[in-house]
Design a protein around this motif. Structure first.
Motif, mmCIF file in Angstrom:
data_model
loop_
_atom_site.group_PDB
_atom_site.id
_atom_site.type_symbol
_atom_site.label_atom_id
_atom_site.label_comp_id
_atom_site.label_asym_id
_atom_site.label_seq_id
_atom_site.Cartn_x
_atom_site.Cartn_y
_atom_site.Cartn_z
ATOM 1 N N GLY A 77 0.789 -1.226 0.000
ATOM 2 C CA GLY A 77 0.000 0.000 0.000
ATOM 3 C C GLY A 77 0.816 1.268 0.000
ATOM 4 N N ILE A 78 1.960 1.257 0.684
ATOM 5 C CA ILE A 78 2.770 2.474 0.793
ATOM 6 C C ILE A 78 3.320 2.925 -0.558
ATOM 7 C CG2 ILE A 78 4.965 1.298 1.227
ATOM 8 C CD1 ILE A 78 5.547 3.480 3.329
ATOM 9 N N LEU A 79 3.368 2.015 -1.519
ATOM 10 C CA LEU A 79 3.944 2.324 -2.833
ATOM 11 C C LEU A 79 2.917 2.921 -3.792
ATOM 12 C CD1 LEU A 79 6.083 -0.916 -3.374
ATOM 13 C CD2 LEU A 79 6.853 1.291 -2.479
ATOM 14 N N TRP A 80 1.633 2.840 -3.453
ATOM 15 C CA TRP A 80 0.594 3.269 -4.379
ATOM 16 C C TRP A 80 0.398 4.778 -4.334
ATOM 17 C CZ3 TRP A 80 -2.450 0.069 -7.618
ATOM 18 C CH2 TRP A 80 -2.094 -1.284 -7.552
ATOM 19 N N LYS A 81 -0.003 5.331 -5.478
ATOM 20 C CA LYS A 81 -0.200 6.773 -5.602
ATOM 21 C C LYS A 81 -1.669 7.080 -5.887
ATOM 22 C CE LYS A 81 4.364 7.467 -7.727
ATOM 23 N NZ LYS A 81 5.063 7.990 -8.925
ATOM 24 N N ASN A 82 -2.075 8.313 -5.506
ATOM 25 C CA ASN A 82 -3.379 8.773 -5.963
ATOM 26 C C ASN A 82 -3.215 9.334 -7.381
ATOM 27 O OD1 ASN A 82 -2.420 11.481 -5.755
ATOM 28 N ND2 ASN A 82 -3.052 11.568 -3.609
ATOM 29 N N VAL A 83 -4.310 9.735 -8.000
ATOM 30 C CA VAL A 83 -4.251 10.166 -9.404
ATOM 31 C C VAL A 83 -3.345 11.390 -9.610
ATOM 32 C CG1 VAL A 83 -5.608 11.043 -11.344
ATOM 33 C CG2 VAL A 83 -6.442 9.095 -10.010
ATOM 34 N N PRO A 84 -3.452 12.453 -8.790
ATOM 35 C CA PRO A 84 -2.546 13.595 -8.973
ATOM 36 C C PRO A 84 -1.081 13.220 -8.828
ATOM 37 C CG PRO A 84 -4.421 14.245 -7.639
ATOM 38 C CD PRO A 84 -4.497 12.754 -7.769
ATOM 39 N N GLN A 85 -0.767 12.356 -7.855
ATOM 40 C CA GLN A 85 0.613 11.907 -7.699
ATOM 41 C C GLN A 85 1.059 11.116 -8.925
ATOM 42 O OE1 GLN A 85 0.061 9.731 -4.044
ATOM 43 N NE2 GLN A 85 0.876 11.400 -2.772
ATOM 44 N N GLY A 86 0.141 10.314 -9.457
ATOM 45 C CA GLY A 86 0.470 9.523 -10.641
ATOM 46 C C GLY A 86 0.703 10.366 -11.873
ATOM 47 N N ALA A 87 0.095 11.556 -11.907
ATOM 48 C CA ALA A 87 0.264 12.447 -13.061
ATOM 49 C C ALA A 87 1.536 13.274 -12.978
ATOM 50 C CB ALA A 87 -0.938 13.386 -13.165
ATOM 51 N N ALA A 88 2.205 13.256 -11.820
ATOM 52 C CA ALA A 88 3.335 14.157 -11.588
ATOM 53 C C ALA A 88 4.467 13.963 -12.596
ATOM 54 C CB ALA A 88 3.859 13.979 -10.167
ATOM 55 N N THR A 89 4.856 12.725 -12.843
ATOM 56 C CA THR A 89 5.993 12.480 -13.747
ATOM 57 C C THR A 89 5.642 12.882 -15.177
ATOM 58 O OG1 THR A 89 6.767 10.669 -12.349
ATOM 59 C CG2 THR A 89 7.626 10.763 -14.592
ATOM 60 N N THR A 90 4.406 12.602 -15.591
ATOM 61 C CA THR A 90 3.970 13.017 -16.930
ATOM 62 C C THR A 90 4.030 14.536 -17.071
ATOM 63 O OG1 THR A 90 2.503 11.105 -17.092
ATOM 64 C CG2 THR A 90 2.104 12.922 -18.605
ATOM 65 N N CYS A 91 3.512 15.235 -16.075
ATOM 66 C CA CYS A 91 3.523 16.704 -16.120
ATOM 67 C C CYS A 91 4.947 17.239 -16.105
ATOM 68 C CB CYS A 91 2.737 17.273 -14.935
ATOM 69 S SG CYS A 91 0.970 16.935 -15.002
ATOM 70 N N TYR A 92 5.798 16.611 -15.331
ATOM 71 C CA TYR A 92 7.199 17.027 -15.248
ATOM 72 C C TYR A 92 7.883 16.909 -16.611
ATOM 73 C CZ TYR A 92 12.185 16.714 -14.057
ATOM 74 O OH TYR A 92 13.540 16.880 -14.010
ATOM 75 N N VAL A 93 7.713 15.765 -17.256
ATOM 76 C CA VAL A 93 8.369 15.533 -18.545
ATOM 77 C C VAL A 93 7.757 16.419 -19.628
ATOM 78 C CG1 VAL A 93 8.803 13.802 -20.335
ATOM 79 C CG2 VAL A 93 9.041 13.192 -17.923
ATOM 80 N N ALA A 94 6.476 16.680 -19.531
ATOM 81 C CA ALA A 94 5.805 17.496 -20.549
ATOM 82 C C ALA A 94 6.098 18.981 -20.410
ATOM 83 C CB ALA A 94 4.297 17.262 -20.486
ATOM 84 N N LEU A 95 6.353 19.456 -19.183
ATOM 85 C CA LEU A 95 6.336 20.900 -18.955
ATOM 86 C C LEU A 95 7.577 21.491 -18.287
ATOM 87 C CD1 LEU A 95 2.664 21.095 -17.629
ATOM 88 C CD2 LEU A 95 3.458 21.769 -19.901
ATOM 89 N N HIS A 96 8.405 20.702 -17.665
ATOM 90 C CA HIS A 96 9.485 21.304 -16.875
ATOM 91 C C HIS A 96 10.572 21.915 -17.762
ATOM 92 C CE1 HIS A 96 12.320 22.002 -13.625
ATOM 93 N NE2 HIS A 96 11.328 21.745 -12.787
ATOM 94 N N PRO A 97 10.951 23.162 -17.498
ATOM 95 C CA PRO A 97 11.976 23.838 -18.324
ATOM 96 C C PRO A 97 13.325 23.143 -18.328
ATOM 97 C CG PRO A 97 10.794 25.423 -16.961
ATOM 98 C CD PRO A 97 10.382 24.070 -16.483
ATOM 99 N N SER A 98 13.670 22.430 -17.253
ATOM 100 C CA SER A 98 14.988 21.789 -17.175
ATOM 101 C C SER A 98 15.149 20.655 -18.180
ATOM 102 C CB SER A 98 15.239 21.253 -15.764
ATOM 103 O OG SER A 98 14.377 20.159 -15.471
ATOM 104 N N LEU A 99 14.041 20.193 -18.751
ATOM 105 C CA LEU A 99 14.108 19.091 -19.721
ATOM 106 C C LEU A 99 14.080 19.579 -21.167
ATOM 107 C CD1 LEU A 99 11.868 16.346 -18.082
ATOM 108 C CD2 LEU A 99 14.320 16.741 -17.860
#
Length: 216
Positions: A147-169
């Motif tokens: 259970g400790i490894l599971w994410k809610n939906v916003p947490q699950g979207a974090a990596t996608t948003c990071y790769v799509a939008l972060h200036p450092s990438l």
């Protein structure tokens, strides 16, 4: 800083054996071929927009850590639709491997063109969504024990948003990300020959389907 991004996200998982309307194993068809075809349909528009505006285009493929659990050889090119050898878990892994291979090969091609478009793949994490409808009991057991490894939906979207939008990438392309960090995928996922073969195989499927539609 602005980015023009496109995400290949829709998918199914651990389904009983079935074929798509075009006659291909349903998980491979839905999770890879559909995304491959849609990306191709939009690609020229993405490249033209990125060029005319100077805004970097970003394509993100949602893959999974499950890409590690696939068939021998990575992709069953010779018997992709074989029901006798079908395994719902390995077929899902095969489709998620295809997502990474698609991203890396498309990235290579766009770099060769000098296009202002990056392509990366991500593992969003373990998230309890309707994706698990074919294996609800198994997932409940896994969620109870991990259970400790599971994410809610916003947490699950974090990596996608990071790769799509972060200036450092900016200009970072052909990579695989887990928990907002670049991660080394499986040996099959890093196989350039396998990626090129999948590209040709996928194009062949799309072309054959288009011909069938025209004939019918």
């Amino acid at each position: 800083m602005h980015f023009l991004f496109f995400r290949n996200n829709a998918g199914i998982m651990f389904c009983p054996y079935d074929l798509s309307e075009d006659g291909f194993e349903i998980q491979f068809a839905t999770n890879h071929i559909g995304h491959f075809h849609l990306t191709n349909l939009l690609l020229e528009k993405i490249k033209q927009t990125a060029k005319s505006t100077g805004i970097e285009g970003r394509i993100v493929n949602l893959s999974s850590v499950a890409h590690i659990h696939t068939y021998s050889g990575g992709i069953k090119f010779e018997n992709i639709n074989d029901e006798r050898s079908y395994c719902d878990k390995r077929s899902y892994g095969q489709s998620k491997l295809a997502n990474i291979l698609h991203a890396t090969e498309l990235s290579r091609r766009l770099q060769a063109e000098g296009a202002n478009v990056t392509v990366n793949s991500v593992h969003p994490g373990l998230i309890m969504t309707n994706l698990f409808k074919h294996s609800g009991f198994l997932m409940k057991i896994l969620k109870f024990s991990t259970g400790i490894l599971w994410k809610n939906v916003p947490q699950g979207a974090a990596t996608t948003c990071y790769v799509a939008l972060h200036p450092s990438l900016k200009c970072v392309t052909g990579k695989y990300f887990v928990d907002c960090n670049e991660f080394k995928p499986s040996a099959y996922a890093r196989d350039e020959i396998l990626a090129k073969r999948l590209w040709d195989f996928s194009n062949k499927i799309i072309n054959a389907a288009e011909i069938d539609v025209k004939v019918s």
